[in-house]
Scaffold this motif. Structure first.
Motif, PDB file in Angstrom:
ATOM      1  N   SER A 116      41.255   2.360  13.628  1.00 38.10           N
ATOM      2  CA  SER A 116      40.282   2.004  13.018  1.00 38.10           C
ATOM      3  C   SER A 116      40.744   0.742  12.078  1.00 38.10           C
ATOM      4  O   SER A 116      41.674   0.229  12.096  1.00 38.10           O
ATOM      5  CB  SER A 116      39.687   3.120  11.986  1.00 38.10           C
ATOM      6  OG  SER A 116      40.606   3.141  10.960  1.00 38.10           O
ATOM      7  N   GLU A 121      40.171  -0.223   8.514  1.00 36.67           N
ATOM      8  CA  GLU A 121      39.629   0.736   6.874  1.00 36.67           C
ATOM      9  C   GLU A 121      40.718   0.540   5.962  1.00 36.67           C
ATOM     10  O   GLU A 121      42.013   0.016   6.159  1.00 36.67           O
ATOM     11  CB  GLU A 121      39.685   2.277   7.551  1.00 36.67           C
ATOM     12  CG  GLU A 121      39.554   2.892   6.465  1.00 36.67           C
ATOM     13  CD  GLU A 121      39.849   4.624   6.779  1.00 36.67           C
ATOM     14  OE1 GLU A 121      38.989   5.595   6.431  1.00 36.67           O
ATOM     15  OE2 GLU A 121      40.896   4.943   7.418  1.00 36.67           O
ATOM     16  N   PHE A 179      38.565  -0.219  16.200  1.00 35.42           N
ATOM     17  CA  PHE A 179      37.334   0.189  15.265  1.00 35.42           C
ATOM     18  C   PHE A 179      37.080   1.667  15.439  1.00 35.42           C
ATOM     19  O   PHE A 179      37.058   2.195  16.569  1.00 35.42           O
ATOM     20  CB  PHE A 179      35.936  -0.446  15.503  1.00 35.42           C
ATOM     21  CG  PHE A 179      36.300  -2.151  15.369  1.00 35.42           C
ATOM     22  CD1 PHE A 179      36.243  -2.666  13.987  1.00 35.42           C
ATOM     23  CD2 PHE A 179      36.432  -2.936  16.415  1.00 35.42           C
ATOM     24  CE1 PHE A 179      36.277  -4.175  13.809  1.00 35.42           C
ATOM     25  CE2 PHE A 179      36.712  -4.379  16.315  1.00 35.42           C
ATOM     26  CZ  PHE A 179      36.783  -4.728  15.108  1.00 35.42           C
ATOM     27  N   GLY A 180      36.616   2.419  14.415  1.00 33.19           N
ATOM     28  CA  GLY A 180      36.659   3.850  14.541  1.00 33.19           C
ATOM     29  C   GLY A 180      35.420   4.239  13.951  1.00 33.19           C
ATOM     30  O   GLY A 180      34.779   3.814  13.245  1.00 33.19           O
ATOM     31  N   TYR A 181      35.286   5.563  13.867  1.00 37.58           N
ATOM     32  CA  TYR A 181      34.184   6.323  13.449  1.00 37.58           C
ATOM     33  C   TYR A 181      34.226   6.399  11.805  1.00 37.58           C
ATOM     34  O   TYR A 181      35.223   6.068  11.079  1.00 37.58           O
ATOM     35  CB  TYR A 181      34.080   7.937  13.723  1.00 37.58           C
ATOM     36  CG  TYR A 181      32.934   8.797  13.199  1.00 37.58           C
ATOM     37  CD1 TYR A 181      31.786   8.077  13.448  1.00 37.58           C
ATOM     38  CD2 TYR A 181      33.134   9.772  12.329  1.00 37.58           C
ATOM     39  CE1 TYR A 181      30.493   8.936  12.968  1.00 37.58           C
ATOM     40  CE2 TYR A 181      31.931  10.377  11.958  1.00 37.58           C
ATOM     41  CZ  TYR A 181      30.706  10.027  12.328  1.00 37.58           C
ATOM     42  OH  TYR A 181      29.710  10.428  11.628  1.00 37.58           O
ATOM     43  N   SER A 240      34.473   5.871   7.882  1.00 37.63           N
ATOM     44  CA  SER A 240      35.360   6.242   6.876  1.00 37.63           C
ATOM     45  C   SER A 240      34.756   7.260   5.980  1.00 37.63           C
ATOM     46  O   SER A 240      33.634   6.974   5.409  1.00 37.63           O
ATOM     47  CB  SER A 240      36.153   5.191   6.199  1.00 37.63           C
ATOM     48  OG  SER A 240      36.809   5.455   5.214  1.00 37.63           O
ATOM     49  N   THR A 260      36.435  -2.320   5.327  1.00 32.59           N
ATOM     50  CA  THR A 260      36.303  -1.146   5.963  1.00 32.59           C
ATOM     51  C   THR A 260      35.091  -1.377   7.085  1.00 32.59           C
ATOM     52  O   THR A 260      33.943  -1.572   6.484  1.00 32.59           O
ATOM     53  CB  THR A 260      36.119   0.231   5.321  1.00 32.59           C
ATOM     54  OG1 THR A 260      37.171   0.400   4.601  1.00 32.59           O
ATOM     55  CG2 THR A 260      35.701   1.384   6.078  1.00 32.59           C
ATOM     56  N   ASN A 311      32.932   0.096   9.924  1.00 33.04           N
ATOM     57  CA  ASN A 311      32.738   1.568  10.724  1.00 33.04           C
ATOM     58  C   ASN A 311      31.591   1.364  11.904  1.00 33.04           C
ATOM     59  O   ASN A 311      30.955   0.552  11.936  1.00 33.04           O
ATOM     60  CB  ASN A 311      31.965   2.382   9.825  1.00 33.04           C
ATOM     61  CG  ASN A 311      32.862   2.825   8.383  1.00 33.04           C
ATOM     62  OD1 ASN A 311      33.792   3.118   8.718  1.00 33.04           O
ATOM     63  ND2 ASN A 311      32.194   2.917   7.265  1.00 33.04           N
ATOM     64  N   HIS A 339      43.089   7.780  13.502  1.00 33.47           N
ATOM     65  CA  HIS A 339      42.220   7.653  12.550  1.00 33.47           C
ATOM     66  C   HIS A 339      41.580   8.978  12.242  1.00 33.47           C
ATOM     67  O   HIS A 339      40.891   9.678  13.120  1.00 33.47           O
ATOM     68  CB  HIS A 339      41.229   6.809  12.697  1.00 33.47           C
ATOM     69  CG  HIS A 339      39.969   6.512  11.817  1.00 33.47           C
ATOM     70  ND1 HIS A 339      40.166   6.309  10.413  1.00 33.47           N
ATOM     71  CD2 HIS A 339      38.516   6.525  12.010  1.00 33.47           C
ATOM     72  CE1 HIS A 339      39.079   6.332   9.922  1.00 33.47           C
ATOM     73  NE2 HIS A 339      38.142   6.430  10.726  1.00 33.47           N
ATOM     74  N   ASN A 393      38.291  10.048  13.598  1.00 35.92           N
ATOM     75  CA  ASN A 393      37.787   9.763  15.001  1.00 35.92           C
ATOM     76  C   ASN A 393      38.140  11.127  15.989  1.00 35.92           C
ATOM     77  O   ASN A 393      37.799  11.114  17.063  1.00 35.92           O
ATOM     78  CB  ASN A 393      39.064   8.763  15.641  1.00 35.92           C
ATOM     79  CG  ASN A 393      38.583   7.271  15.369  1.00 35.92           C
ATOM     80  OD1 ASN A 393      37.718   7.135  14.869  1.00 35.92           O
ATOM     81  ND2 ASN A 393      39.413   6.668  15.820  1.00 35.92           N
TER      82      ASN A 393
END
Length: 255
Positions: A32, A34, A70-72, A74, A87, A89, A120, A123
């Protein structure tokens, strides 16, 4: 003597084609972008699984696919939440589709053994859904996928060395001792030692609120103190976790 390159992004297409013929395990770091406090870069959740994947790939003859950086979303109780600048998302559907598509494309190039390494916290189940959809589409090809979170491989013995006063739990470890120590081991030039926060752990209620309460999260962005971090602790974790992940890969996919 230079180590063999295991990073897919640094290979030419003929080099990757030749490597793919060996039917190696391909590692997919899932990170991610973040906030990680004032002392760590935004890319921690991408940098750490990438480094661990490289270490394990070198042990087992694998390849490391380009990191999903890039992640789900935060969350305040595990990553600080969306209010910190930097951050970035993704919606769950975006990450699910990305994981699914990347796996499908690897299969198209002859890959049948994949290990998704989550770096992360948020995720975990989103990546699982992407894997499940890829299995529905590609399972008949013989595709097999392992998914893991690297912190789950830390043993009690390792935790006793890293946390002599007791382990606070992985959710509160955001930007704290584990991540800071691993960053000091792998990427010491990216850690601002002078800015490492030292404060009491965040005290969250047993529920979530939407929109999130910004004041639930310490102003530093770290959810507990990182003062106990050290490069030596990072080395202990990296070596033990890398060894045990490699053993799991050999167990499930063969040598």
């Amino acid at each position: 003597m230079n180590k063999k390159n295991v990073m897919m992004e640094r290979m030419s297409w003929p080099e990757f084609a030749a490597e793919a013929k060996r039917n190696p395990v391909v590692f997919l770091p899932c990170g991610s972008t973040e906030q990680h406090g004032p002392h760590l870069p935004l890319a921690v959740d991408a940098l750490l699984p990438t480094a661990l994947c490289r270490d394990v790939a070198e042990k087992v003859g694998g390849i490391v696919a380009p990191t999903l950086s890039f992640g789900y979303k935060s969350m305040p109780k595990s990553g600080g939440g969306p209010y910190f600048p930097g951050t970035l998302n993704l919606d769950a559907t975006t990450l699910i589709a990305t994981v699914h598509d990347v796996i499908r494309e690897l299969v198209r190039h002859g890959i049948s053994k994949i290990c998704a390494v989550v770096g992360h916290y948020e995720n975990q189940w989103i990546v699982t859904e992407g894997i499940d959809l890829a299995m529905r589409e590609c399972g008949a090809t013989g595709l097999r996928v392992m998914r893991l979170e690297y912190w789950d491989f830390c043993t009690e013995e390792t935790f006793s060395q890293v946390f002599p006063d007791g382990f606070p739990g992985i959710a509160l470890e955001h930007a704290a001792v584990i991540e800071t120590s691993l960053m000091m081991h792998y990427y010491p030039d990216m850690v601002r030692l002078d800015l490492i926060p030292d404060h009491a752990p965040a005290d969250f209620p047993p529920y979530d609120m939407f929109p999130p309460h910004r004041d639930w999260v310490p102003s530093s962005g770290a959810l507990t103190s990182a003062k106990g971090a050290s490069a030596a602790k990072g080395k202990i974790m990296a070596e033990q976790v890398g060894k045990d992940i490699a053993a799991a890969i050999v167990k499930e996919f063969g040598s």
